[in-house]
Design a protein around this motif. Structure first.
Motif, PDB file in Angstrom:
ATOM      1  N   VAL A   4       0.705  -1.005   0.053  1.00  0.00           N
ATOM      2  CA  VAL A   4       0.032   0.098  -0.152  1.00  0.00           C
ATOM      3  C   VAL A   4       0.906   1.399   0.016  1.00  0.00           C
ATOM      4  O   VAL A   4       1.857   1.285   1.041  1.00  0.00           O
ATOM      5  N   THR A   5       0.362   2.023  -0.788  1.00  0.00           N
ATOM      6  CA  THR A   5       1.083   3.465  -0.823  1.00  0.00           C
ATOM      7  C   THR A   5       0.077   4.592  -0.453  1.00  0.00           C
ATOM      8  O   THR A   5      -1.010   4.659  -1.023  1.00  0.00           O
ATOM      9  N   ILE A   6       0.273   5.461   0.678  1.00  0.00           N
ATOM     10  CA  ILE A   6      -0.622   6.305   1.140  1.00  0.00           C
ATOM     11  C   ILE A   6      -0.058   7.676   0.570  1.00  0.00           C
ATOM     12  O   ILE A   6       0.790   8.069   1.058  1.00  0.00           O
ATOM     13  N   TRP A   7      -0.945   8.263  -0.161  1.00  0.00           N
ATOM     14  CA  TRP A   7      -0.751   9.517  -0.579  1.00  0.00           C
ATOM     15  C   TRP A   7      -1.267  10.729  -0.026  1.00  0.00           C
ATOM     16  O   TRP A   7      -2.368  10.610   0.251  1.00  0.00           O
ATOM     17  N   GLY A  34      -2.311   2.940  11.402  1.00  0.00           N
ATOM     18  CA  GLY A  34      -3.533   1.997  11.657  1.00  0.00           C
ATOM     19  C   GLY A  34      -3.661   1.083  10.719  1.00  0.00           C
ATOM     20  O   GLY A  34      -4.364   0.031  11.316  1.00  0.00           O
ATOM     21  N   LEU A  35      -2.704   0.969   9.582  1.00  0.00           N
ATOM     22  CA  LEU A  35      -2.836  -0.134   8.566  1.00  0.00           C
ATOM     23  C   LEU A  35      -1.858  -1.164   8.781  1.00  0.00           C
ATOM     24  O   LEU A  35      -2.216  -2.477   8.252  1.00  0.00           O
ATOM     25  N   ASN A  36      -0.718  -0.650   9.246  1.00  0.00           N
ATOM     26  CA  ASN A  36       0.369  -1.795   9.342  1.00  0.00           C
ATOM     27  C   ASN A  36      -0.135  -2.980  10.015  1.00  0.00           C
ATOM     28  O   ASN A  36      -0.304  -2.847  11.266  1.00  0.00           O
ATOM     29  N   SER A  41       1.813  -3.906   3.929  1.00  0.00           N
ATOM     30  CA  SER A  41       2.977  -3.141   4.008  1.00  0.00           C
ATOM     31  C   SER A  41       2.568  -1.927   3.551  1.00  0.00           C
ATOM     32  O   SER A  41       2.079  -1.637   2.485  1.00  0.00           O
ATOM     33  N   VAL A  42       3.103  -0.806   4.083  1.00  0.00           N
ATOM     34  CA  VAL A  42       2.633   0.505   3.840  1.00  0.00           C
ATOM     35  C   VAL A  42       3.998   1.463   3.665  1.00  0.00           C
ATOM     36  O   VAL A  42       5.022   1.150   4.357  1.00  0.00           O
ATOM     37  N   ASP A  61       5.196  -0.952  -7.795  1.00  0.00           N
ATOM     38  CA  ASP A  61       5.343  -1.720  -6.778  1.00  0.00           C
ATOM     39  C   ASP A  61       4.147  -1.360  -5.644  1.00  0.00           C
ATOM     40  O   ASP A  61       4.326  -1.905  -4.408  1.00  0.00           O
ATOM     41  N   THR A  62       3.128  -0.796  -6.300  1.00  0.00           N
ATOM     42  CA  THR A  62       1.953  -0.515  -5.482  1.00  0.00           C
ATOM     43  C   THR A  62       0.850  -1.533  -5.804  1.00  0.00           C
ATOM     44  O   THR A  62       0.290  -1.477  -6.759  1.00  0.00           O
TER      45      THR A  62
END
Length: 242
Positions: A4-7, A34-36, A41-42, A61-62
């Motif tokens: 996961v990529t959080i933008w 909160g997601l890990n 994987s974040v 890779d996302t």
């Protein structure tokens, strides 16, 4: 493992002391914490990074991209938007949060205008009703999620009819809103989830985080064969008609 990529544009937290006190590590940092877990994987990315942190290498890779934006939709480079768009069509999941409804990528995928809804900041109670309890994004959630204070978004929400309507919000002032909707675009899945105004600690709420985690699992790419387009040779021999 789902990557996961959080933008996050990461501007409110820098420029507004109130927001900085609520999210000292940024909205992206709160969601990441909160997601890990063992299954997810974040990494995070922000507007100010080169290529907004969304290089070809990062996006390739996302599995699922989470998007939060508000102040700087117009500052997101069109080339990066096109890059994200193509990755969604190729199977990357996209979760758009709160004011991301006006982001370039959401509007490009859905064909919607910038002004899409009513809004009001009045510290209102929000009750997020589960409309489809069978949907995997609603797994582990009761009949509703109640937030003591949130920004109001109200209908009409100018979006195409969703593939699935998962949540509908009711606000203390009387408005309702389609607050959890899903779409398919190409091989990719898109989930829009409404709550998350920057001046409220919404992204520490465990039920909100559960919904986002459920959304990540739902939107993760499936192992399907990419469709082909353009000129195509026949599968069977075509008999010449006399």
């Amino acid at each position: 493992m789902i990557k996961v990529t959080i933008w996050n544009e990461f501007l409110h937290e820098i420029n507004n002391p109130i927001v900085a006190s609520i999210y000292p590590e940024g909205i992206h940092g709160a969601i990441a914490a909160g997601l890990n877990c063992d299954q997810i994987s974040v990494r995070t990315a922000t507007l100010a990074e080169p290529e907004h942190g969304l290089s070809e290498e990062t996006l390739n890779d996302t599995d699922v991209l989470i998007w939060w934006g508000h102040l700087a939709h117009d500052l997101v480079d069109d080339e990066i938007v096109e890059r994200v768009y193509n990755r969604v069509l190729a199977g990357m999941g996209l979760i758009v949060l709160h004011s991301g409804h006006a982001s370039k990528i959401f509007r490009k995928l859905l064909g919607t205008p910038t002004e899409q809804l009513k809004w009001r900041e009045a510290d209102e109670k929000e009750r997020i009703w589960v409309i489809d309890p069978s949907h995997p994004i609603a797994a582990g959630i009761g009949e509703y999620i109640e937030l003591e204070k949130e920004e109001m978004y109200g209908e009409h929400f100018h979006i195409p009819a969703p593939d699935q309507l998962v949540f509908v919000s009711w606000f203390e002032g009387g408005e309702v809103f389609r607050s959890g909707v899903t779409y398919s675009r190409g091989q990719g899945k898109v989930f829009y989830f409404r709550p998350g105004h920057e001046s409220y600690p919404t992204y520490y709420n465990q039920e909100i985080l559960r919904v986002i985690a459920n959304g990540v699992r739902w939107a993760a790419p499936s192992a399907t064969t990419a469709p082909s387009y353009g000129h195509s040779e026949p599968l069977e021999r075509i008999l010449v008609k006399s």
